[in-house]
Write a protein that holds these residues in place. Sequence first.
Motif, PDB file in Angstrom:
ATOM      1  N   LYS A  36       0.920  -1.247   0.028  1.00 34.34           N
ATOM      2  CA  LYS A  36       0.027  -0.008   0.053  1.00 34.34           C
ATOM      3  C   LYS A  36       0.898   1.209   0.088  1.00 34.34           C
ATOM      4  N   PRO A  37       1.834   1.571   0.926  1.00 30.73           N
ATOM      5  CA  PRO A  37       2.612   2.734   0.936  1.00 30.73           C
ATOM      6  C   PRO A  37       3.441   2.648  -0.555  1.00 30.73           C
ATOM      7  N   TYR A  38       4.132   1.704  -0.888  1.00 24.44           N
ATOM      8  CA  TYR A  38       4.949   1.824  -1.922  1.00 24.44           C
ATOM      9  C   TYR A  38       4.075   2.161  -3.241  1.00 24.44           C
ATOM     10  N   THR A  39       2.858   1.497  -3.463  1.00 23.44           N
ATOM     11  CA  THR A  39       2.135   1.565  -4.733  1.00 23.44           C
ATOM     12  C   THR A  39       1.540   3.223  -4.522  1.00 23.44           C
ATOM     13  N   LYS A  40       1.207   3.657  -3.517  1.00 20.21           N
ATOM     14  CA  LYS A  40       0.829   5.087  -3.367  1.00 20.21           C
ATOM     15  C   LYS A  40       2.017   6.037  -3.727  1.00 20.21           C
ATOM     16  N   LYS A  41       3.290   5.628  -3.625  1.00 24.28           N
ATOM     17  CA  LYS A  41       4.394   6.626  -3.688  1.00 24.28           C
ATOM     18  C   LYS A  41       4.576   6.394  -5.361  1.00 24.28           C
TER      19      LYS A  41
ATOM     20  N   CYS B 297      10.229  11.270  -8.137  1.00 24.53           N
ATOM     21  CA  CYS B 297       9.156  11.687  -7.290  1.00 24.53           C
ATOM     22  C   CYS B 297       7.729  11.857  -8.060  1.00 24.53           C
ATOM     23  N   ALA B 298       6.811  11.021  -7.729  1.00 21.08           N
ATOM     24  CA  ALA B 298       5.582  10.848  -8.497  1.00 21.08           C
ATOM     25  C   ALA B 298       4.580  11.617  -7.677  1.00 21.08           C
ATOM     26  N   ARG B 299       3.617  12.222  -8.414  1.00 17.02           N
ATOM     27  CA  ARG B 299       2.477  13.114  -8.190  1.00 17.02           C
ATOM     28  C   ARG B 299       1.322  12.694  -8.878  1.00 17.02           C
TER      29      ARG B 299
ATOM     30  N   ASP C 219      20.426  10.444   5.450  1.00 19.28           N
ATOM     31  CA  ASP C 219      21.869  10.549   5.397  1.00 19.28           C
ATOM     32  C   ASP C 219      22.590   9.958   4.104  1.00 19.28           C
ATOM     33  N   MET C 220      22.050  10.392   3.027  1.00 14.26           N
ATOM     34  CA  MET C 220      22.529  10.035   1.839  1.00 14.26           C
ATOM     35  C   MET C 220      23.589  11.131   1.064  1.00 14.26           C
ATOM     36  N   ILE C 221      23.286  12.453   1.524  1.00 11.22           N
ATOM     37  CA  ILE C 221      24.158  13.409   1.047  1.00 11.22           C
ATOM     38  C   ILE C 221      24.247  14.460   2.312  1.00 11.22           C
ATOM     39  N   THR C 222      25.424  15.307   2.408  1.00  9.69           N
ATOM     40  CA  THR C 222      25.325  16.535   2.933  1.00  9.69           C
ATOM     41  C   THR C 222      25.129  17.751   2.243  1.00  9.69           C
ATOM     42  N   ARG C 223      24.585  18.625   2.594  1.00 11.11           N
ATOM     43  CA  ARG C 223      24.388  19.950   1.954  1.00 11.11           C
ATOM     44  C   ARG C 223      25.821  20.475   1.294  1.00 11.11           C
ATOM     45  N   GLU C 224      26.869  20.460   2.202  1.00 11.93           N
ATOM     46  CA  GLU C 224      27.959  21.251   1.846  1.00 11.93           C
ATOM     47  C   GLU C 224      28.724  20.445   0.607  1.00 11.93           C
ATOM     48  N   ALA C 225      28.443  19.221   0.199  1.00 12.06           N
ATOM     49  CA  ALA C 225      28.978  18.495  -1.085  1.00 12.06           C
ATOM     50  C   ALA C 225      28.352  18.634  -2.129  1.00 12.06           C
ATOM     51  N   ILE C 226      26.921  19.512  -2.285  1.00 11.98           N
ATOM     52  CA  ILE C 226      26.335  19.529  -3.345  1.00 11.98           C
ATOM     53  C   ILE C 226      27.184  20.579  -4.387  1.00 11.98           C
ATOM     54  N   GLU C 227      26.884  20.244  -5.613  1.00 17.51           N
ATOM     55  CA  GLU C 227      27.853  21.002  -6.557  1.00 17.51           C
ATOM     56  C   GLU C 227      26.785  21.381  -7.498  1.00 17.51           C
ATOM     57  N   SER C 228      25.727  20.503  -7.987  1.00 15.55           N
ATOM     58  CA  SER C 228      24.654  20.782  -8.856  1.00 15.55           C
ATOM     59  C   SER C 228      23.605  20.421  -8.701  1.00 15.55           C
ATOM     60  N   VAL C 229      22.352  21.224  -8.952  1.00 12.01           N
ATOM     61  CA  VAL C 229      20.920  20.604  -8.701  1.00 12.01           C
ATOM     62  C   VAL C 229      20.249  20.819 -10.194  1.00 12.01           C
ATOM     63  N   PHE C 230      19.869  19.707 -10.599  1.00 11.31           N
ATOM     64  CA  PHE C 230      18.992  19.624 -11.951  1.00 11.31           C
ATOM     65  C   PHE C 230      17.589  19.156 -11.669  1.00 11.31           C
ATOM     66  N   SER C 231      16.674  19.870 -12.223  1.00  9.58           N
ATOM     67  CA  SER C 231      15.110  19.276 -12.080  1.00  9.58           C
ATOM     68  C   SER C 231      14.492  19.448 -13.407  1.00  9.58           C
ATOM     69  N   ILE C 232      13.406  18.456 -13.468  1.00  9.11           N
ATOM     70  CA  ILE C 232      12.617  18.385 -14.674  1.00  9.11           C
ATOM     71  C   ILE C 232      11.128  17.845 -14.208  1.00  9.11           C
ATOM     72  N   THR C 233      10.142  18.551 -14.733  1.00  9.43           N
ATOM     73  CA  THR C 233       9.022  17.828 -14.620  1.00  9.43           C
ATOM     74  C   THR C 233       8.593  17.000 -15.958  1.00  9.43           C
ATOM     75  N   LEU C 234       8.304  15.873 -15.560  1.00  7.32           N
ATOM     76  CA  LEU C 234       7.592  15.078 -16.892  1.00  7.32           C
ATOM     77  C   LEU C 234       6.097  14.960 -16.745  1.00  7.32           C
ATOM     78  N   PRO C 235       5.464  15.723 -17.530  1.00  6.56           N
ATOM     79  CA  PRO C 235       3.808  15.744 -17.198  1.00  6.56           C
ATOM     80  C   PRO C 235       3.243  14.254 -17.625  1.00  6.56           C
ATOM     81  N   TYR C 236       3.964  13.424 -18.164  1.00  2.00           N
ATOM     82  CA  TYR C 236       3.571  11.939 -18.381  1.00  2.00           C
ATOM     83  C   TYR C 236       4.460  11.316 -17.799  1.00  2.00           C
ATOM     84  N   GLY C 237       4.319  10.640 -16.870  1.00  2.00           N
ATOM     85  CA  GLY C 237       5.226   9.720 -15.995  1.00  2.00           C
ATOM     86  C   GLY C 237       5.036   8.422 -15.758  1.00  2.00           C
ATOM     87  N   TYR C 238       3.923   7.817 -15.384  1.00  2.00           N
ATOM     88  CA  TYR C 238       3.787   6.447 -15.446  1.00  2.00           C
ATOM     89  C   TYR C 238       2.239   6.287 -15.957  1.00  2.00           C
ATOM     90  N   PRO C 239       2.038   5.513 -17.139  1.00  2.00           N
ATOM     91  CA  PRO C 239       0.573   5.098 -17.134  1.00  2.00           C
ATOM     92  C   PRO C 239       0.138   4.070 -16.469  1.00  2.00           C
TER      93      PRO C 239
END
Length: 577
Positions: free
Chosen positions: A130-135, A323-325, A348-368
């Motif tokens: 249930k929680p993973y399907t919803k995610k 990330c799906a919505r 605990d996967m990253i620290t903010r100090e180590a961030i060099e670049s942040v990329f983002s894009i929205t895919l309006p069609y993600g999963y059928p």
Amino acid sequence: MVLLEQESFPGGLSCTVKDAKGFLWDMGGHITFNHNYPYYEKATKWAVDEWNDLARNCMVDMNYLYGKPGIHLVPYPAQFAVPLFPEKVKNSCLKDLKERYEKAPEGNPENFEDWVLQHFGPTILEKFFKPYTKKVWTVEPLKMSPNWVGTRVAKLPQEKLEELCAMDQEELANADFGWGPNSFFTFPKYGGTGNVWSSMAKKLPNQWFHYNSKVLAVNHRQKTVEYLDGEETKSLQYDVLLNTSPIDQLVKNTQITAPLDIVHNKVFIVGVGLKKPMTPFLEKFTWLYFPDKNVPFFRVTILSRYGEVTPDSEKYWSVMCECARPIDDPITEEEMVQETLNGLVLKDMITREAIESVFSITLPYGYPIPTPNRDRELARAHAELEKASIYSRGRFGGWKYEASNQDHCFIQGKEFIDRMVLGEPEKLYKTGISVMPREDDRKEVDDLLSVAENRINVNLQTANLPFTCALEPQALGTRQIEEEEAQLGRISETEKVSDPRDLNQRRLPRNNTDLHLGVRTAARCEISLQVALADAHFPDANPSSPAVLRIRKYLRRQPSPTFYPLEIRLLFSSSTR
């Protein structure tokens, strides 16, 4: 042949982009693995010379089961990790599974939740599915069909569970059980996934490809496509049109039939380029799954492990989050980026100090999303589209998640061309038209049913069998047809006949009360029915449960076969032998 691509590059959702800092990003966790399509493997190796071979190493964060913050990883697939669950949850899961091993649930599941309950029970449903399907899907399992499952969700046979319970706890805690076709995969050494398709396009005739060509309208009556070439609007006449854009948009644009009642979600891709050193516990992983509702991503890929996707692999590494919505979710891309960064820090996967670049894009069609009425709606669309020589394939052109990986979509294209040029039937993508008899065929079918019903009853009386027969049309789902096709194939292999649908070539088992009968032409239907009934008897017949024989009549027409599933109900009299 003309290919219209609205972007300036090929690849669609399998493209790769470079951000301002020189990091490469795919549009999701794309990898290349073998679904037993040698042609696909040969084509991709022809396109790109240098590949990295990798063994999958992924786990599932189930921290919420253990009541603690941060990250708590268990082996993938999560249902195989039952022996590692907290004692109370583990015992409840084992109890549910034991009940199902001792008495298999009856009936066909109507939705994905029913499927999980049948195979695993309520505890794993509530704690993981249930929680993973919803995610990932953004809907509850209750609102999904079970038809997509196939090899996408691992079952847990009793012998496998016993093997897991016998394993050393430390060994079990660090295992990847090798389930699924992607346990070993390849990835281009350079250029990301998009390099495959850009390299392939360069090796094909240049005149085929028209980039920066956005389709504006399709006129199915005049067989024309109107598109924007730069700033100029052009029109193109077609004989056959293959669409790979979302089929709901195609139907809306052409108005060839009523709007489709099908559902999709949107996906945010957030990539984070980081300075080394790499977070130690991530060094061995390829990707991780996250059912936890406290972070927005359902999957995080350690992308820099795959190939050369950073400006300098000696200095940088990278992670890519999905990330799906729901499509109507008001969250902005900027808000999602911040939630994602917070989630990566929380785990605990990253620290903010180590961030060099942040990329983002929205895919309006993600999963059928495979909703319960999906196949019926798609069959309705395909039936009308194909009358106008329009065919729709691909991840959203076909809208079937179970056949929407890169290799699936590539093979859909190959099989479509083989169908058009060589007359060979498509095997991978099922339109569902087979379960929808065309209007001009209904009289022929009704006449056939009447003749066949009379002949069967004469045959039954002659054989002194104490029941009468009523023939009824039966709407079978695509999945059921595929299962029956597989059964026919197994019978064929066992009995060494050239065509499992030809009843003149084989004799059916005498103890089979669920006979799969197939007939290639209407003319042979009556004879085949009589042959089948002469072979059949029902030693365990129950008067209160009529025996059912499924008749499969195949009328082979171009450009594709039409299937008519029929049902014979043998109605037993009060005294049966």
